[in-house]
Design a protein around this motif. Structure first.
Motif, PDB file in Angstrom:
ATOM      1  N   TYR A 248       0.830  -1.208   0.000  1.00  0.00           N
ATOM      2  CA  TYR A 248       0.000   0.000   0.000  1.00  0.00           C
ATOM      3  C   TYR A 248       0.865   1.258   0.000  1.00  0.00           C
ATOM      4  N   TYR A 249       1.890   1.288   0.838  1.00  0.00           N
ATOM      5  CA  TYR A 249       2.755   2.466   0.895  1.00  0.00           C
ATOM      6  C   TYR A 249       3.528   2.663  -0.411  1.00  0.00           C
ATOM      7  N   ASN A 250       3.922   1.570  -1.059  1.00  0.00           N
ATOM      8  CA  ASN A 250       4.592   1.701  -2.349  1.00  0.00           C
ATOM      9  C   ASN A 250       3.658   2.257  -3.416  1.00  0.00           C
TER      10      ASN A 250
ATOM     11  N   LEU B 127      -0.511   6.108  -7.272  1.00  0.00           N
ATOM     12  CA  LEU B 127      -1.434   5.273  -8.031  1.00  0.00           C
ATOM     13  C   LEU B 127      -2.665   4.852  -7.250  1.00  0.00           C
ATOM     14  N   ILE B 128      -2.923   5.489  -6.144  1.00  0.00           N
ATOM     15  CA  ILE B 128      -4.105   5.146  -5.353  1.00  0.00           C
ATOM     16  C   ILE B 128      -5.356   5.472  -6.174  1.00  0.00           C
ATOM     17  N   ASN B 129      -6.340   4.572  -6.137  1.00  0.00           N
ATOM     18  CA  ASN B 129      -7.615   4.698  -6.850  1.00  0.00           C
ATOM     19  C   ASN B 129      -7.445   4.715  -8.366  1.00  0.00           C
ATOM     20  N   THR B 130      -6.523   3.923  -8.885  1.00  0.00           N
ATOM     21  CA  THR B 130      -6.363   3.761 -10.328  1.00  0.00           C
ATOM     22  C   THR B 130      -6.371   2.270 -10.652  1.00  0.00           C
ATOM     23  N   PHE B 131      -6.554   1.975 -11.925  1.00  0.00           N
ATOM     24  CA  PHE B 131      -6.494   0.580 -12.353  1.00  0.00           C
ATOM     25  C   PHE B 131      -5.083   0.022 -12.202  1.00  0.00           C
ATOM     26  N   TRP B 132      -4.070   0.873 -12.362  1.00  0.00           N
ATOM     27  CA  TRP B 132      -2.684   0.420 -12.250  1.00  0.00           C
ATOM     28  C   TRP B 132      -2.370  -0.075 -10.843  1.00  0.00           C
ATOM     29  N   SER B 133      -3.080   0.434  -9.847  1.00  0.00           N
ATOM     30  CA  SER B 133      -2.837  -0.039  -8.479  1.00  0.00           C
ATOM     31  C   SER B 133      -3.333  -1.478  -8.297  1.00  0.00           C
ATOM     32  N   MET B 134      -4.146  -1.984  -9.204  1.00  0.00           N
ATOM     33  CA  MET B 134      -4.569  -3.375  -9.172  1.00  0.00           C
ATOM     34  C   MET B 134      -3.728  -4.250 -10.094  1.00  0.00           C
ATOM     35  N   ILE B 135      -3.267  -3.681 -11.194  1.00  0.00           N
ATOM     36  CA  ILE B 135      -2.546  -4.459 -12.207  1.00  0.00           C
ATOM     37  C   ILE B 135      -1.106  -4.721 -11.787  1.00  0.00           C
ATOM     38  N   ILE B 136      -0.392  -3.703 -11.349  1.00  0.00           N
ATOM     39  CA  ILE B 136       1.040  -3.844 -11.038  1.00  0.00           C
ATOM     40  C   ILE B 136       1.292  -4.840  -9.909  1.00  0.00           C
ATOM     41  N   PRO B 137       0.609  -4.777  -8.780  1.00  0.00           N
ATOM     42  CA  PRO B 137       0.868  -5.785  -7.733  1.00  0.00           C
ATOM     43  C   PRO B 137       0.512  -7.202  -8.171  1.00  0.00           C
TER      44      PRO B 137
END
Length: 88
Positions: A12-14, A20-30
């Motif tokens: 989360y901190y990264n 990227l909080i509240n973006t699609f990339w915050s789901m894709i990258i991890p």
């Protein structure tokens, strides 16, 4: 090889640090980052089990490297995509 629960706060901190909080990339990258260790183990096991004669026979049949990659390694890559799709 660390459980996801142990990495959630750092993850989360990264993501927050990258903005990227509240973006699609915050789901894709991890999701991609956490699937890399499994992919490495699976592909490595497949490559270790391939006999050397298979590569030699591909060279004898005058396959270029792309054809060799496509015909011999395609089952491993396809099964990896299926596993990752199911996991996602």
């Amino acid at each position: 090889m660390v459980p996801i629960q142990a990495m959630i706060i750092a993850l989360y901190y990264n993501i927050q640090g990258m903005g990227l909080i509240n973006t699609f990339w915050s789901m894709i990258i991890p999701n991609f980052d956490l699937s890399v260790p499994f992919a490495i183990f699976m592909i490595r096991a497949f490559f270790k089990d391939l006999p050397d004669e298979l590569m030699d026979s591909a060279k004898t049949e005058s396959c270029i490297e792309f054809q060799t990659f496509f015909r011999i390694y395609q089952p491993a890559i396809t099964s990896l995509f299926v596993f990752e799709f199911m996991w996602a």
